[in-house]
Enzyme design. Structure first.
Site: not given
Length: 163
Positions: A125-127
């Site tokens: 995951g990231c933003q």
């Protein structure tokens, strides 16, 4: 690098659909390919022919609750502002923010290999889901077999109330 949509993952049946399956699905449901909403699109790198699996935040939450590690590819500063709820979080930035702009972490795969095995089941995951898609693609092309890109990233996690 050009990416082509070659297969779709049908979330309800948990199966990968081929191009002919997609056509049959669309014909049977009076749906055009560009209107499909309940199918999650996966891209195949045309040179490596590997599938990148993207899951929504609810499926990601289920995977994390079942013990999958969370590979957070945002910077440490971003991580401190909040992250997906997981028992094990590994933070390895995929991109760095420099005065001259974003720069891909040249040691990303090497750092992930030092922290994880290629057989580990990982939720990435990231933003917003963009960096994690690139990171997941790199990991799949390196030989990781069980990596899942979290669609929409931490922003979708918060928006969908997964906290």
């Amino acid at each position: 690098m050009a990416l082509r949509i070659r297969k779709l993952w049908h979330l309800e049946s948990d199966k990968i659909l081929s191009a002919s399956d997609m056509s049959r699905y669309c014909y049977g449901h009076s749906t055009k390919l560009h209107e499909i909403k309940l199918l999650r699109v996966f891209f195949i790198n045309s040179s490596a022919a590997e599938i990148v699996i993207t899951v929504d935040v609810h499926k990601a939450k289920d995977l994390l609750q079942s013990g999958h590690p969370y590979l957070e590819v945002r910077t440490e500063e971003e991580l401190k502002k909040g992250h997906a709820d997981a028992e094990k979080i590994v933070n390895i930035p995929y991109m760095f923010f420099k005065p001259e702009g974003r720069m891909k972490n040249p040691r990303f795969v090497e750092e992930v290999l030092a922290a994880c095995n290629k057989d580990d089941h990982l939720v990435v995951g990231c933003q917003s889901g963009v960096r994690s898609l690139g990171a997941t693609t790199d990991l799949v092309n390196t030989g990781f077999k069980h990596v899942f890109n979290m669609d929409g990233g931490y922003a979708a996690w918060v928006e969908k109330g997964s906290l």
